[in-house]
Write a protein that holds these residues in place. Structure first.
Motif, short mmCIF file in Angstrom:
data_model
loop_
_atom_site.label_atom_id
_atom_site.label_comp_id
_atom_site.label_asym_id
_atom_site.label_seq_id
_atom_site.Cartn_x
_atom_site.Cartn_y
_atom_site.Cartn_z
N CYS A 126 21.79 -9.07 54.20
CA CYS A 126 21.99 -9.38 55.61
C CYS A 126 20.75 -10.06 56.18
CB CYS A 126 22.29 -8.12 56.42
SG CYS A 126 23.85 -7.31 55.97
N ASP A 133 20.18 -3.93 51.48
CA ASP A 133 20.89 -2.67 51.27
C ASP A 133 21.87 -2.38 52.41
OD1 ASP A 133 19.11 -2.12 53.30
OD2 ASP A 133 18.02 -0.55 52.22
N ASP A 134 22.62 -3.42 52.81
CA ASP A 134 23.66 -3.28 53.84
C ASP A 134 23.09 -2.85 55.18
OD1 ASP A 134 26.02 -3.91 52.24
OD2 ASP A 134 25.63 -2.01 51.22
N CYS A 176 30.48 -8.50 59.23
CA CYS A 176 31.12 -7.60 58.27
C CYS A 176 31.42 -8.39 57.01
CB CYS A 176 32.40 -7.01 58.85
SG CYS A 176 32.14 -6.10 60.40
N TRP A 209 27.84 -9.84 51.35
CA TRP A 209 27.87 -8.60 50.59
C TRP A 209 26.75 -7.68 51.05
CZ3 TRP A 209 32.47 -8.14 49.32
CH2 TRP A 209 33.22 -9.22 48.86
N SER A 210 25.83 -7.27 50.22
CA SER A 210 24.82 -6.30 50.64
C SER A 210 23.61 -6.94 51.30
CB SER A 210 24.35 -5.46 49.44
OG SER A 210 25.41 -4.65 48.97
N THR A 255 28.84 1.59 55.81
CA THR A 255 29.32 1.19 54.49
C THR A 255 30.65 1.85 54.16
OG1 THR A 255 28.02 2.97 53.45
CG2 THR A 255 26.99 0.79 53.59
N CYS A 297 25.89 -11.49 57.13
CA CYS A 297 25.82 -10.71 55.89
C CYS A 297 26.65 -11.37 54.80
CB CYS A 297 26.31 -9.29 56.10
SG CYS A 297 25.33 -8.30 57.25
N SER A 301 24.51 0.20 61.03
CA SER A 301 25.26 -0.28 59.88
C SER A 301 26.21 0.80 59.38
CB SER A 301 24.31 -0.68 58.75
OG SER A 301 23.52 0.42 58.33
N THR A 317 31.88 -2.72 55.06
CA THR A 317 30.46 -2.82 55.44
C THR A 317 30.28 -3.75 56.63
OG1 THR A 317 30.08 -4.63 53.87
CG2 THR A 317 29.69 -2.38 53.09
N CYS A 318 29.60 -3.26 57.64
CA CYS A 318 29.27 -4.06 58.83
C CYS A 318 27.84 -3.76 59.25
CB CYS A 318 30.19 -3.72 60.00
SG CYS A 318 31.93 -4.14 59.76
N VAL A 319 27.18 -4.75 59.80
CA VAL A 319 25.87 -4.59 60.42
C VAL A 319 25.93 -5.23 61.80
CG1 VAL A 319 23.43 -5.23 60.33
CG2 VAL A 319 24.62 -4.57 58.23
#
Length: 374
Positions: free
Chosen positions: A293, A310-311, A229, A290-291, A254, A288, A252, A234-236
């Motif tokens: 990953c 793109d997140d 995160c 920021w955007s 946002t 990640c 993911s 935002t988390c992936v």
């Protein structure tokens, strides 16, 4: 990337403002460590430049190497005051600055001088740790299993590990594989719902690990073995999709977990021959900034990277990390410089020796930057 037809799910949370960061290209320098290191099991990076990797050593029993230039070069810690931790296997490491880190494995160890000295950390409860994350100075969460039923447990500290407090978890047979804390209040735990019929699970805390709630995820989410995160919004999370076809997959968000989307990263993870259980492959890991990953996964002979800008909504193939054994740990600096901690076979003694590979968060141009001597 091929999108999975996941339904929209919701969970309410206030969202802090976002920011941006850059991911510059950088160069590499190979260095060797005097430590006889079997494997670097964990790596953590803080700020723009500082990284620390720890592993199971032979002499000393805990080996640490540090970088102050984002992973371009590494210096072995003399490790002057090691605890009696023979056989300590590093599962995870989290640092809130260049000096202060907590590592988890068969035991919990802490350093306050960048890996020079280590001390055991008493948790105050019966807990076999699996993962650690520090979201701010002295603010850390450890997750693992405990009790007669080996159920999920979580503990948190706000004073750098001097005292620990048990977290209140929702009922259920949760399993935890990884935890990420983007700040001192917000933490997200990735795992599965149970060991018998695992579906992906994400638990969230908004009070530094004191209380947790289970987030509703899209139907068909695979069990999740890595989560990152970059900020509370935002988390992936990544894991192995088993059906309808084996694949590397990610979900993911946002908006802090209110809604999630899913994507197939790659139909890439064949089981080794002869057919083996999923335990034969190391779990995919994700980081990640920021955007941007990065996901790193292994197919038992090499590691392969996949990148998103793109997140986590779409992914492209990054590159290969050749010659690694199937055990991976990943960390990135705030400027997108990334390090994979692993090991390589040692021709000298037939065992393993620690290896660190470096690249950027775009997943390409990986180089061996550190190899422990044997």
């Amino acid at each position: 990337a091929v999108a999975i037809a996941f339904p929209v799910v919701a969970w309410r949370q206030s969202i802090p403002a976002a920011s941006t960061a850059v991911s510059p290209y950088w160069t590499y320098h190979l260095v060797a460590s005097p430590d006889v290191t079997e494997q670097y099991g964990a790596v953590s990076c803080t700020g723009r430049d500082d990284c620390l990797a720890v592993g199971t050593g032979l002499d000393p029993p805990v080996a640490a190497v540090a970088s102050s230039d984002g992973g371009r070069s590494w210096v072995a810690s003399p490790t002057l005051n090691q605890p009696q931790a023979e056989g300590w296997a590093a599962f995870g490491l989290s640092c809130w600055d260049a000096q202060h880190c907590i590592g988890v494995g068969l035991d919990v160890l802490a350093t306050s001088d960048g890996g020079l000295h280590w001390a055991r950390v008493p948790l105050g409860s019966a807990l076999s740790p699996r993962a650690v994350a520090c979201g701010g100075p002295g603010q850390c969460v450890i997750v693992g299993v405990g009790g007669p039923d080996s159920s999920l447990r979580a503990v948190s500290t706000s004073d750098g590990g001097r005292t620990w407090h048990p977290g209140r978890l929702p009922p259920g047979g949760w399993l935890a594989f990884h935890v990420s804390c983007p700040d001192s209040s917000h933490c997200f735990l990735a795992g599965s719902t149970s060991s018998r019929s695992p579906d992906g699970a994400v638990l969230a805390s908004r009070d530094g690990g004191a209380t947790w709630v289970a987030l509703p995820l899209p139907a068909g989410t695979p069990d999740l073995t890595g989560i990152s995160c970059a900020r509370p919004s935002t988390c992936v999370a990544a894991g192995d999709q088993r059906t309808p076809t084996p694949a590397l997959a990610a979900i993911s968000t946002t908006d802090g977990g209110m809604t999630w989307s899913g994507a197939t990263i790659a139909a890439f993870r064949p089981l080794p021959e002869p057919a083996a259980s999923k335990a034969s492959l190391p779990p995919p890991t994700v980081a990640c900034v920021w955007s941007d990953c990065l996901v790193v996964a292994s197919n038992s002979t090499e590691a392969v990277t996949f990148a998103s800008t793109d997140d986590g909504r779409s992914w492209r193939h990054g590159g290969h990390i050749d010659g690694t054994t199937p055990s991976l740990s990943l960390a990135c600096t705030s400027t997108g410089q990334c390090v994979v901690a692993d090991s390589q076979p040692s021709e000298a003694n037939g065992g393993q020796r620690g290896a660190l590979f470096a690249g950027d968060i775009g997943g390409q141009d990986w180089q061996l930057v550190h190899l422990a001597q044997t």
